[in-house]
Design a protein around this motif. Structure first.
Motif, PDB file in Angstrom:
ATOM      1  N   GLU A 257       0.833  -1.192   0.000  1.00  0.00           N
ATOM      2  CA  GLU A 257       0.000   0.000   0.000  1.00  0.00           C
ATOM      3  C   GLU A 257       0.877   1.255   0.000  1.00  0.00           C
ATOM      4  OE1 GLU A 257      -3.991   0.262   0.409  1.00  0.00           O
ATOM      5  OE2 GLU A 257      -2.993  -1.012  -1.040  1.00  0.00           O
TER       6      GLU A 257
ATOM      7  N   GLY B 174      -5.146   1.437   7.658  1.00  0.00           N
ATOM      8  CA  GLY B 174      -3.908   1.063   6.972  1.00  0.00           C
ATOM      9  C   GLY B 174      -3.484  -0.360   7.237  1.00  0.00           C
TER      10      GLY B 174
ATOM     11  N   ASN C 243      -9.066  -0.533   5.566  1.00  0.00           N
ATOM     12  CA  ASN C 243      -8.570   0.561   4.733  1.00  0.00           C
ATOM     13  C   ASN C 243      -8.312   1.827   5.535  1.00  0.00           C
ATOM     14  OD1 ASN C 243      -8.503  -0.575   1.994  1.00  0.00           O
ATOM     15  ND2 ASN C 243     -10.713  -0.760   2.188  1.00  0.00           N
TER      16      ASN C 243
END
Length: 221
Positions: free
Chosen positions: A123, A154, A151
Motif C-alpha cells: 500500500e 492502513g 482501509n
C-alpha cells in the motif's frame, strides 16, 4: 531476532520457510511441533510463523482444525501479549480461523487451484513484487464494515497487481475482495498473506523479491 516455525500434520512449506529464514536471511529458527505448548524461549521481539500447506488435510475447512491445536492456544496468547506472528497461505487461513485476523479465505473464484508467480504491491508503493502463490482457497473476503476498517487503519499490507503495479481484474489470481493479498491486525504485530515470500528469497531461484517482504515486516535484509 528468533523465529519459531510451527509444523502441523499436513504442513508442506515449513522447510521452505526455515530454509529462507536460516540460509538466505541468516536468522535463528526453532521448529515448533503442533502438540507442544512452550513458547517461553521467545520474546515480543521474536516472531512465530505459521507456514503454508494443508494442516490436518484441510478437512472441515482450511485452518479450522489447526486453530484448536495446543500450540495455537499458545500462539494466540503470544500474539495477544504483543508478540509478532506471521501466517503465510494456510497460515493466513489459520490466523483468520483463530480470530487473530479479520475476514476469511474462501474458495478461489474460478474454483481451481492456482500455482504461479503473481505480482503484489505494498500500500502506498507503486513497485510490484513478484511472489509465488499456491492455493485453492485464497480469495480474501470480509464484510463492508471490516473492509472499511482495514482501509481506514492502513491494515491492508499488499494487493494483487500487474507487473507495472496496476490493479486489474486479470492480475487478481483468486478473485480476492479489493485484490487483497495480505493484511495485519490493528496492533500491527500479526501479519497474514496468501503469497509465499519464502519462495522468493534466493538468487538460485532468480527471484529475491521475498526479501523485500521480510525487510518491510521485520527489518531483515
Amino acid at each position: 531476532m528468533k523465529f519459531g516455525v510451527v509444523v502441523f500434520p499436513g504442513s508442506n512449506c515449513d522447510r521452505d520457510m526455515i530454509g529462507a529464514l536460516c540460509d538466505d536471511l541468516k536468522q535463528e529458527v526453532i521448529p515448533l511441533w503442533h502438540k507442544d505448548k512452550d513458547l517461553s524461549m521467545f520474546s515480543k521481539e521474536d516472531c512465530i510463523v505459521l507456514p503454508g500447506g494443508f494442516s490436518y488435510g484441510d478437512y472441515l475447512r482450511c485452518g479450522a482444525i489447526a486453530r484448536f491445536s495446543p500450540m495455537m492456544n499458545s500462539v494466540i496468547e503470544f500474539a495477544n501479549s504483543g508478540g509478532k506472528v506471521l501466517g503465510v497461505c494456510n497460515g493466513f487461513q489459520i490466523l483468520c480461523e483463530s480470530g487473530l485476523l479479520p475476514g476469511a479465505l474462501l474458495r478461489n473464484a474460478h474454483q481451481q487451484f492456482v500455482c504461479k508467480n503473481v505480482f503484489i504491491k505494498e500500500e502506498g508503493n507503486p513497485a510490484a513484487l513478484k511472489i509465488p502463490v499456491a492455493h485453492g482457497e485464497g480469495r480474501y473476503f470480509a464484510s463492508e464494515e471490516v473492509l472499511k476498517s482495514l482501509n481506514d487503519n492502513g491494515q491492508v499490507l499488499y494487493r494483487y497487481c500487474d507487473e507495472n503495479g496496476k490493479l486489474t481484474d486479470t492480475s487478481n489470481p483468486n478473485g480476492a475482495t479489493e485484490a487483497i493479498a495480505g493484511i495485519c491486525n490493528e496492533g500491527r504485530n500479526v501479519f497474514g498473506m496468501m503469497p509465499h515470500p519464502e519462495r522468493a528469497c534466493s538468487n538460485i531461484l532468480n527471484n529475491e523479491d521475498g526479501r523485500v517482504v521480510f525487510s518491510k515486516l521485520f527489518g531483515l535484509s
